[in-house]
Design a protein around this motif. Structure first.
Motif, PDB file in Angstrom:
ATOM      1  N   ARG A 224       0.831  -1.209   0.000  1.00  0.00           N
ATOM      2  CA  ARG A 224       0.000   0.000   0.000  1.00  0.00           C
ATOM      3  C   ARG A 224       0.863   1.255   0.000  1.00  0.00           C
ATOM      4  NH1 ARG A 224      -5.327  -1.247   1.461  1.00  0.00           N
ATOM      5  NH2 ARG A 224      -5.604  -3.411   2.151  1.00  0.00           N
ATOM      6  N   ASP A 225       0.315   2.314  -0.574  1.00  0.00           N
ATOM      7  CA  ASP A 225       1.024   3.596  -0.537  1.00  0.00           C
ATOM      8  C   ASP A 225       0.626   4.357   0.733  1.00  0.00           C
ATOM      9  OD1 ASP A 225      -1.484   4.719  -0.986  1.00  0.00           O
ATOM     10  OD2 ASP A 225      -1.097   5.199  -3.085  1.00  0.00           O
ATOM     11  N   THR A 227      -1.452   6.585   1.274  1.00  0.00           N
ATOM     12  CA  THR A 227      -2.888   6.833   1.443  1.00  0.00           C
ATOM     13  C   THR A 227      -3.654   5.555   1.785  1.00  0.00           C
ATOM     14  OG1 THR A 227      -3.480   6.438  -0.882  1.00  0.00           O
ATOM     15  CG2 THR A 227      -2.700   8.655  -0.288  1.00  0.00           C
ATOM     16  N   ARG A 229      -3.832   3.039  -0.369  1.00  0.00           N
ATOM     17  CA  ARG A 229      -4.248   2.407  -1.622  1.00  0.00           C
ATOM     18  C   ARG A 229      -3.317   1.240  -1.950  1.00  0.00           C
ATOM     19  NH1 ARG A 229      -2.882   3.490  -7.288  1.00  0.00           N
ATOM     20  NH2 ARG A 229      -1.335   4.944  -6.457  1.00  0.00           N
TER      21      ARG A 229
END
Length: 316
Positions: A224-225, A227, A229
């Motif tokens: 995940r990044d 944020t 996501r």
């Protein structure tokens, strides 16, 4: 006659096509017949060269089993590699040249196309698949785990778990195998089994990790990044070393190019996926089928990746 490749006996070739030994040999030379065993052939209508295989290796082996079945005694049970093929379990292609069976203690032995084990199969360990009497899935798996290399045993065990087969049944079959050769390796393979493994290559890789002392990774790890996501799901992840591993036998986006997209589109999408993963400070190491035949070299590459990954900012 059907236009699809199918099993045909020597008698049928004579009665239906009027072919004698000379005609049969001519059809074998031109590729329209593939000899499976004495009296049994694969009929490949219209095939005149070896440019492409008539069937995959597993399909050919199923036909070989069917061609062999009339020559087996009523008490004989198809087992081991041949039973695995009928049950849809992965096995090395190199082992598909012979049919493997279990029959009474006085009838064991080997011929060019048949390997027979001298044992008795309890009724509870036998079933029927496509009209062939075979060992049950659980018994077949245990026989594979005992006799196959560890990596192929893990691959078969992973498939069984992915199908949701009752693990207790496999444990019982393992218990009944106590004292037989290879049972220790069988237990190790079963302990390593994981339904999250998505391919034979991933399964064999995990067996290699075990044998080479590589720490067990997290499977199908979502990256995940900042944020939250998900930017990618990877085959293997070693969080403590900021390292992900990808087996490239079949890329994540699948073997076929989706409709409306070109091969270049798919390659670029994978490159973007990799860049997004790297942007989150993960070091990526990739390998394929050939690397599995050089386990020490692959293990050294993974350990080097650990060293590099630990230097990335996430480790701080």
């Amino acid at each position: 006659m059907t236009d699809e490749p199918h099993l045909i006996t020597t008698d049928e070739l004579g009665h239906r096509l009027g072919l004698g030994p000379t005609g049969i040999r001519a059809m074998i030379r031109c590729g329209e017949l593939v000899r499976l065993r004495r009296g049994g052939h694969l009929w490949v209508p219209g095939r005149v060269s070896e440019a492409s295989a008539p069937c995959d290796a597993a399909t050919l082996h199923r036909l070989l089993v069917r061609a062999t079945q009339p020559h087996l005694g009523a008490s004989t049970v198809v087992s081991h590699t041949s039973a695995a093929v009928l049950h849809g379990l992965p096995v090395p292609v190199q082992r598909l040249g012979v049919v493997t069976v279990i029959r009474g203690a006085s009838h064991g032995g080997r011929s060019p196309l048949l390997v027979a084990s001298d044992a008795n199969v309890p009724a509870s360990d036998a079933t029927e698949v496509d009209g062939v009497r075979v060992t049950t899935l659980q018994r077949t798996l245990v026989d594979l785990l005992r006799t196959q290399p560890l990596d192929w045993g893990v691959a078969a065990a992973d498939v069984v778990l992915r199908r949701g087969v009752d693990a207790a049944g496999v444990a019982e079959a393992l218990a009944r195998a106590r004292g037989t050769s290879g049972v220790r390796r069988a237990r190790t393979a079963w302990e390593l089994a994981d339904p999250l493994s998505e391919s034979v290559g991933e399964s064999r890789s995990r067996a290699l990790f075990h044998l080479e002392g590589i720490p067990a990774p997290t499977l199908q790890r979502q990256i995940r990044d900042a944020t939250g996501r998900v930017v990618g799901t990877v085959d293997f992840a070693w969080d403590e070393s900021n390292t992900v591993g990808e087996f490239d036998g079949a890329v994540k986006y699948g073997p076929l190019v989706p409709a409306g997209r070109t091969a270049a589109d798919v390659v670029m999408a994978e490159k973007r996926r990799e860049a997004l993963i790297q942007a989150e400070d993960w070091w990526i190491v990739r390998w394929g089928w050939q690397d599995l035949s050089r386990p020490r070299d692959l293990a050294a590459r993974i350990r080097h990746a650990f060293t590099v990954g630990r230097r990335l900012p996430r480790a701080a």
